[in-house]
Design an enzyme around this catalytic site. Structure first.
Site, PDB file in Angstrom:
ATOM      1  CD  GLU A   9      33.436  30.468  39.748  1.00 28.18           C
ATOM      2  OE1 GLU A   9      32.326  30.171  39.255  1.00 28.18           O
ATOM      3  OE2 GLU A   9      33.998  29.771  40.610  1.00 28.18           O
ATOM      4  CG  HIS A  36      32.037  30.274  44.885  1.00 29.64           C
ATOM      5  ND1 HIS A  36      30.991  29.416  44.627  1.00 29.64           N
ATOM      6  CD2 HIS A  36      33.027  29.921  44.008  1.00 29.64           C
ATOM      7  CE1 HIS A  36      31.320  28.601  43.637  1.00 29.64           C
ATOM      8  NE2 HIS A  36      32.543  28.879  43.251  1.00 29.64           N
ATOM      9  CG  HIS A  76      34.261  24.303  44.472  1.00 30.22           C
ATOM     10  ND1 HIS A  76      35.530  24.372  43.979  1.00 30.22           N
ATOM     11  CD2 HIS A  76      33.588  25.353  43.932  1.00 30.22           C
ATOM     12  CE1 HIS A  76      35.642  25.424  43.171  1.00 30.22           C
ATOM     13  NE2 HIS A  76      34.478  26.046  43.134  1.00 30.22           N
ATOM     14  CG  HIS A  84      30.261  25.730  40.459  1.00 35.80           C
ATOM     15  ND1 HIS A  84      30.272  26.848  39.671  1.00 35.80           N
ATOM     16  CD2 HIS A  84      31.321  25.852  41.272  1.00 35.80           C
ATOM     17  CE1 HIS A  84      31.307  27.609  39.997  1.00 35.80           C
ATOM     18  NE2 HIS A  84      31.955  27.023  40.955  1.00 35.80           N
TER      19      HIS A  84
END
Lengths: 263, 263, 263, 263
Positions: free
Chosen positions: C109, C128, C130, C197
C-alpha cells in the site's frame, strides 16, 4: 475498639481446610503442612502478584490463616503490597491483635481478616481490595453474575455490604464490630462488595483467594460489556454449571509468579 | 470417555495444508517440511506470544498438527502457556491419547484439538482460549461481524456453541464426544465461540491461528465500540470484501516474537 | 498497476514545507536540511515509537519526504515497524517505484504515500495505520470531533473514504489509482479514515505526523466516552479554538523516544 | 502578559501548610523543613511517577511551593515530565517569573501554578494535566462524583472552567489573568476541570497532589462505568462519608516510586 474472644473453631472442617492450603505437588511428596517460613514466603509472593497484576495498588491486603494454629493469621504490617518482605509479615490473633511485630503499625482494616476467619472455619486466606472494575457494581443495584467458568464462584451471589447500615461513619472497617457485620454479609460465599470502597474475598487457600479476586474483577468488566452488547439479555452460567466449574487457579499462580519483576 | 478411530484424511488437501505451515522464506530455500524440532520450537514461541499478548492467560492452549503424520498433533502437557518449554511438548493421536510424555498430565480439554484435526483435514493448528473480549459475544445473541480487514475471517460467521445443548454438565470439553460436537459447530469456519467459556480457533498454519485468535479478540472490542457509537448502524466488511482480504499475519508474528521477554 | 508522472510541485510552498521538517534547535544552529542519514535514522525511530506506543502493530507504515528532492520519499521495505532498521529504508519516487532497494519487497500500500505527496506539496510525512480506536468511526456515520487541544487538527474534519466507491474490490490500496482517490478525500486536511481498514495521516514533519496519529486515535476513544457520558450533548473545540491550538508534539516525541526498549 | 504583585500571604495558615509538606516520618525525627535539594529531588520523582503511571504524557507539569519562602515555587523548565532532572527545576515567584534558570524556556502555562499559590495559602503543590479520563467530563454537564474513598475529595465538587468565558482565544492558560480566573473557579476545592483541555489539581503536599490527580482520573472512568451499569442510578459517597475518608496516598507514592524504570 471492641474485642471479644471466640470459642475454638470446629476441628474437622479446619483440618480439611488446612490441607487444602497445601499445593498439590507438595501434598504428593510431603503431607505435612508447609513450614511457617514457606507460608510467609508464599504470602509475600501473593502480595507481589496482586500488585503486579493490578488487583491491589498501593492499598489493600492479603492474609493467610496459620495452618498450625487456626486462631492465628499472617498479614503484612501497614505498607504497599508491592513492597512487602518476609520481615513485614505479622502474626495476629482473630481479634486482629498483633502477636509478633507488635511495635509496628498494622493495617487499619485488618479486622476484616480476623472476623472472616472467626466466622468461617473453612476459610484459609482473605483479600481486601479496591479493585477498580467492581467499584461500579458496589454503587448500583445490578447483581454480579458469572460470565464464564473462571468466575464460577460468583454464582453463589456477591452481596453488597453498606457500611452506613452497619453504623460506620467513614468508609473504613476500623473495628471488629464493623468487620463482624461485613463477615455476616459475606456469610458462606466467596466475595462481598463494599459500597463505595471495594471488596473482600475469602477462600480455602492462598492461591485460590488470589485467583478468585483476580477473576471477580475481570468478570465485572465482562459483565458490563455483555450488558451493553446484549441490551440486558445476557446468558450467565446457570447454578449447576457454576457449581461444576470449580477452578484451583494453580496455572494462573504459576503464570503470575513468572511475570513478577526480577529482584 | 469415548474414542473412535477415523480413517486416513484426504491426501491432496493435506499436502497443500502441510505446505502452508512452512514459512515463505523457508519455502524459497528449502521446500522440505520443518523438522520436528523446528516445529516444536515454533509451538513454544506461539505459547509465549499468546501469553505475552494477553490472548491466553494461565489457561488455554495451542497445538500444531504433525506435518509428517497428519494423524498426530503436538500440544504442551498441562501448564501455563507462558512457561511452556520444548520438553513439555507432547505428541497426541487424534483421539488425544499421548504418544509421548504419557506419564504426565495433559490438558483436560485437549480433545478440542484432536476432534478439530479429525473433522478438518485442512486445519494444521488450533487454539483454545478464554480471551476476554469474546466472552460477552458468547453470552448474547449478537453475532460477531468483521470490523476491518484484520478480522476478515469473521465474515465466515462465528457460531456460538452451547455445551449444555451438547450434553455437558460443566463448562469444560473433557471428552471426545463433546469435542466432536464443538468441531461440528465450527464446521468449515475459522472460529467458534463457546458460551460461558471462550473460543476455539482453527487455521492452516501456526502463525495464522495465532493471528486469527488475536484479531478475533480485538475485533470483538471494536465491534462493541462501533455498536455503541453508531446506535446499531454499523457498516461491516461485506462478504466479497472479506473474502478478498486474507491475511497471513506474518508481520504480526515477527512483531510479537520481538516483544517476548528476554530469557 | 497504473502509473502516471506528475509535473514539478510548486517551488515556494515546497521550500517552506522542507524547512518545516527541520527541528527548531537545528534551525537556530544550522539552517541546512538534515542529512540523508539523519533523516533515515529519525524515520527508524518513528517506526519504533509508533509500534511501542500501540499506534502501529505488525502492520501500517510511516514515510518522510526527501527534503533534498521533493519528488522522492523514504519508507521502509515491507516489514513490521518495530523491527525496521536503517538498511530497510528505501527511497521511492512519487509513483512509489523504488529508487533504492529495488530487489526487495515494498509495502503493497505504499501508493498511499506517493499520492499524498503528489497532491500535497506541504506534506512532508505520512502514516498509514490500523489504529484500533478509529476503526469504529470508520464504520459509522458519526463524524470525529476535537475533544481537546491535543486533537486540534480534527476540527478540519476527518472524512471517511470508502474504497468500494473508488472501485476497490478488497480493502487494500494496491494501486496509484486507488491512492489518488484516497488523497482526494484527504484534500487539505490532516487525516482521512479508511472504512473497514484504518486511517491515513499527513503532516508537515515527521514528529508532527507521529503526534497527530497518536492523538487522532486517543481522541476517538475520548469522543466515544464523552458521547456515552453526555447522552449526545458534548462540547467540542469550536473552529476558532481549534485553529489557535496548534501543537508541535515535540515533547511527546522526546517522551516516546525515551520509552523505547533499550537495544 | 500582565503581572501584579500580591501582598504577603497570611503567616499562620502558611506555617501549617508548610509543615504539612514534610513527610510524617521526617516530622517525628526532624521538625525542620526538607532541604531545597531534598524537595527538588522529590519533585523530580513526582514528575517521573506521573509520566510512568500515565497521568501525564509528554505534556502537563507538577510544582511544589518553596516551604522556606512561600512566595516562591519550584517547577521544571519546559520539557517532558519523564525526562526532568534536578538541573531542570526552576524557582519562580508567584507571578511565574523565573528566579533561577532565567535563560531557559518555561512552560507556557506556568501561570496556573503561580496564581493557585497566590489564591490558596494552604496549597503547597499543584499539577496541571491532560489526563484522558477526565476529558469527557470537561466536555459535558455531568458533574464528577466520588465513587469511592480513594476519590473522597471529589465530593467538594469539581467545577468545570471554560477558558472562553474567561476571555481566552485558544485553550492555553498563557497569562496571569487567565490563570487567576482558573484559580477563582478552583476556589477552595482540590480540582478544577478545564473544558477541552484537562485539569488543575491542588493539595497541601506533593505526595497528596500526585495521589489526588491519579484518583481523579481513575474515578472519572469508574463513574462513567457506573452510570452505564446503573442506568443513571448510582450511589456516590455522601458528603459526610467523603469528609471522613481523607487519604494521604503515602502508600501509593511508595508503590509508584518502586515501579519507576531503573535508571
Amino acid at each position: 475498639m471492641m474485642i471479644r474472644k471466640t470459642g475454638a473453631v470446629p476441628t474437622l472442617r479446619l483440618v480439611a481446610a488446612v490441607l487444602a492450603t497445601i499445593a498439590v505437588p507438595m501434598l504428593a511428596q510431603a503431607p505435612a503442612p508447609p513450614t511457617r517460613d514457606a507460608l510467609v514466603n508464599e504470602l509475600v509472593v501473593a502480595n507481589h502478584i496482586l500488585a503486579n497484576e493490578g488487583v491491589l495498588d498501593g492499598y489493600g491486603h492479603v492474609s493467610v490463616r496459620n495452618p498450625a494454629d487456626p486462631n492465628r493469621y499472617f498479614l503484612a504490617r501497614a505498607g504497599a503490597p508491592a513492597l512487602v518482605t518476609a520481615a513485614d509479615i505479622t502474626e495476629y490473633d482473630l481479634d486482629s491483635q498483633p502477636i509478633t511485630n507488635a511495635a509496628t503499625a498494622g493495617y487499619q482494616e485488618r479486622f476484616i481478616h480476623g472476623q472472616i476467619y472467626k466466622a468461617r472455619p473453612d476459610v484459609m486466606a482473605v483479600i481486601h481490595c479496591h479493585c477498580s472494575e467492581v467499584i461500579p457494581f458496589g454503587a448500583t443495584t445490578v447483581p454480579m453474575q458469572p460470565m464464564y467458568h473462571m468466575g464460577y464462584f460468583i454464582a453463589e451471589g456477591v452481596p453488597v455490604w453498606d457500611i452506613k447500615k452497619a453504623g460506620g461513619t467513614d468508609m473504613l472497617v476500623r473495628t471488629n464490630e464493623l468487620a463482624r457485620s461485613l463477615a455476616q454479609a459475606l456469610a458462606g460465599k466467596s466475595a462481598v462488595l463494599m459500597r463505595g470502597h471495594g471488596a473482600a474475598v475469602a477462600a480455602t487457600s492462598l492461591h485460590l483467594v488470589v485467583g478468585k479476586t483476580y477473576y471477580l474483577n475481570l468478570n465485572a468488566r465482562l459483565q458490563l460489556q455483555a450488558m451493553q452488547l446484549g441490551g440486558g439479555k445476557v446468558t450467565y452460567l446457570d447454578p449447576a454449571e457454576a457449581k461444576n466449574s470449580t477452578q484451583d487457579y494453580e496455572r494462573s499462580w504459576d503464570f503470575w509468579k513468572s511475570r513478577l519483576p526480577k529482584p
